[in-house]
Design an enzyme around this catalytic site. Structure first.
Site, short mmCIF file in Angstrom:
data_model
loop_
_atom_site.label_atom_id
_atom_site.label_comp_id
_atom_site.label_asym_id
_atom_site.label_seq_id
_atom_site.Cartn_x
_atom_site.Cartn_y
_atom_site.Cartn_z
N TYR A 1 -24.13 7.12 81.18
CA TYR A 1 -24.25 5.50 81.09
C TYR A 1 -25.45 5.17 81.87
O TYR A 1 -25.31 5.73 83.16
CB TYR A 1 -23.04 4.93 81.33
CG TYR A 1 -21.94 5.07 80.25
CD1 TYR A 1 -22.20 5.03 78.85
CD2 TYR A 1 -20.60 5.74 80.77
CE1 TYR A 1 -21.08 5.36 77.97
CE2 TYR A 1 -19.88 6.19 79.98
CZ TYR A 1 -19.90 6.17 78.34
OH TYR A 1 -18.57 6.52 77.68
N HIS B 1 -23.06 -0.27 79.06
CA HIS B 1 -22.04 0.08 80.27
C HIS B 1 -22.34 -0.87 81.35
O HIS B 1 -22.06 -0.56 82.55
CB HIS B 1 -21.77 1.44 80.76
CG HIS B 1 -20.27 1.87 80.65
ND1 HIS B 1 -19.58 1.60 81.57
CD2 HIS B 1 -19.82 2.73 79.62
CE1 HIS B 1 -18.55 2.19 81.44
NE2 HIS B 1 -18.47 2.72 80.24
#
Length: 454
Positions: free
Chosen positions: A207, A264
């Site tokens: 992420y 994220h």
């Protein structure tokens, strides 16, 4: 008819006598013995009530056969051999959830009727007075799923049948393709397409590009700031790489595959909006978590700026956090972590609400959701009309040995168990071979060492 006054007295007496006999016979008919009535009428099996079953104990089972810390709730009942399983995994703080289950939930639940799931959920939810924290929500999620597992076993039906039955043939899923370069990611996407997956999430590194920026040396590490294990994400580099990744994968893999991406929450909101606008030409299935829960008001500007579908919600603790964004149609997919939000009971309420606003489900299903949690996800997925997609997980042999009945994937679809309850069990002897730990790695920093919020 003759006038009663003209009826002879003896005839009048005979009539009254007959009426009396008839009334007496009716009374005896009403109050005859249970045995006599049983001979006349046998209650059909479907109309016979099951004997009450109560909770005997509630306890936690911990294990980590796949690497992630997993916490399972086991609810044992007064009926010998009848128990239920639920997922209470809070992998980053797993050891804190255990006493919440073994001490508080056990004491709270023993002796209560296993059938009263709604009452159990509501009463347990407020019993601590302060609520919505991740520890107590995970414990409650495990209890709730275990009670649904028991109810399915008592009804001799899979849980999805109790939620309304099948609304589709199976549960469509997406899998994850990541790599150090766009070309390596495209190779993996093609491999997954050959396996039958129609939806694939693409990530360059982790992420925010974590792990794919080894060519950059962050200043905070040079200065010895933070821990050596802290991760690093350069936001500008990440924001430039994502469109290029989509371009390479789309050109190589074509238009038939649905592409997803998870931000994220690791960039500034305005930067996320600009990047998502630039992805429109690649037609993403959805972009996940562009903003952290602290930045929810940015969703209105995002919605006005782009037509790219958005998924959000895995960090929400309280089901009420979904209400306003769904009613205002600020995102397209509800990204609930069912083992965090409180279990099947509240997740069904949010799913049903989504139907009114054309918001679809996309339950969170990472590696730190146990196979029990995935079975709970699938039970809802197969039953609700507004299902969208399910994040998939492929279980290794160790996990399958610990959890007999692990969900399986065929041609990109989760196959839902037809066994009573959630259709999954746990081998406690095997589970004990894989103790959990306390380490968690959710520390990501900017170049200067500033913490990034996931």
């Amino acid at each position: 008819m003759k006038n009663p006054e003209m009826v002879p007295e003896n005839n009048r007496r005979k009539a009254l006598k007959m009426l009396g006999l008839g009334s007496t016979a009716g009374i005896f008919g009403l109050f005859d013995s249970p045995k006599a009535r049983a001979e006349k009428y046998e209650t059909p099996a479907y109309a016979k009530a099951a004997a009450p079953v109560t909770i005997k104990s509630v306890r936690a089972i911990t294990t980590a056969p796949g690497g992630s810390n997993l916490v399972i709730v086991k609810v044992e009942t007064s009926e010998p051999g009848l128990y239920g399983l639920g997922c209470a995994t809070f992998t980053q703080r797993a050891l804190v959830v255990v006493p919440a289950i073994n001490t508080y939930l056990n004491e709270f639940c023993v002796g209560k009727n296993v059938d009263n799931i709604e009452d159990m959920w509501q009463s347990a939810y407020v019993s601590s007075y302060w609520r919505n924290g991740p520890v107590l929500n995970n414990a409650l999620s495990g209890l709730d799923q275990a009670l649904w597992d028991i109810k399915g076993k008592r009804a001799n039906m899979p849980v999805y049948q109790l939620l309304g039955g099948k609304a589709r043939i199976a549960v469509d899923t997406y899998t994850h393709a990541s790599g150090p370069t766009p070309e390596a990611i495209a190779d993996k996407v093609q491999q997954f397409m050959e396996m039958g997956f129609r939806h694939i999430r693409i990530q360059q590194g982790g992420y925010g590009g974590v792990g794919a920026m080894n060519d950059l040396k962050p200043d905070f590490k040079t200065a010895g700031f933070g821990r050596e294990t802290d991760d690093f994400s350069d936001q500008r580099t990440y924001l430039k790489r994502v469109p290029k990744m989509f371009d390479v994968v789309r050109k190589r893999c074509g238009e038939d595959v649905q592409l997803l991406h998870d931000m994220h929450e690791l960039t500034e909101p305005i930067d996320a909006i600009n990047m998502i606008k630039g992805l429109e030409e690649y037609r993403p299935y959805f972009i996940e978590d562009p903003f952290s829960p602290e930045n929810m008001k940015w969703f209105k500007l995002l919605r006005q700026s782009t037509s790219v579908p958005i998924a959000m919600g895995e960090l929400f603790n309280n089901i009420n956090e979904f209400k306003e964004p769904m009613a205002e149609q600020l995102f397209d997919f509800i990204r609930i972590h069912i083992s965090q939000i409180g279990g099947i009971t509240p997740a069904m309420k949010v799913a049903r609400l989504g139907e009114w606003f054309n918001v679809k489900t996309a339950w969170h299903g990472p590696g730190d959701t146990s196979p029990v949690g995935h079975a709970a996800n699938n039970s809802i997925d197969i039953a609700v009309w507004n299902f969208g997609i399910q994040e998939s997980q492929m279980f290794n042999d160790r996990v399958k040995e610990v959890f007999p009945g692990c969900p399986t994937i065929t041609n990109g679809y989760y196959q839902v168990s037809e066994s009573p309850g959630l259709g999954i069990d746990i081998n406690e002897k095997e589970a004990a071979k894989y103790p959990i730990g306390t380490k968690s790695r959710w520390t990501v920093r900017k170049n200067d060492g500033t913490i990034l919020k996931p």
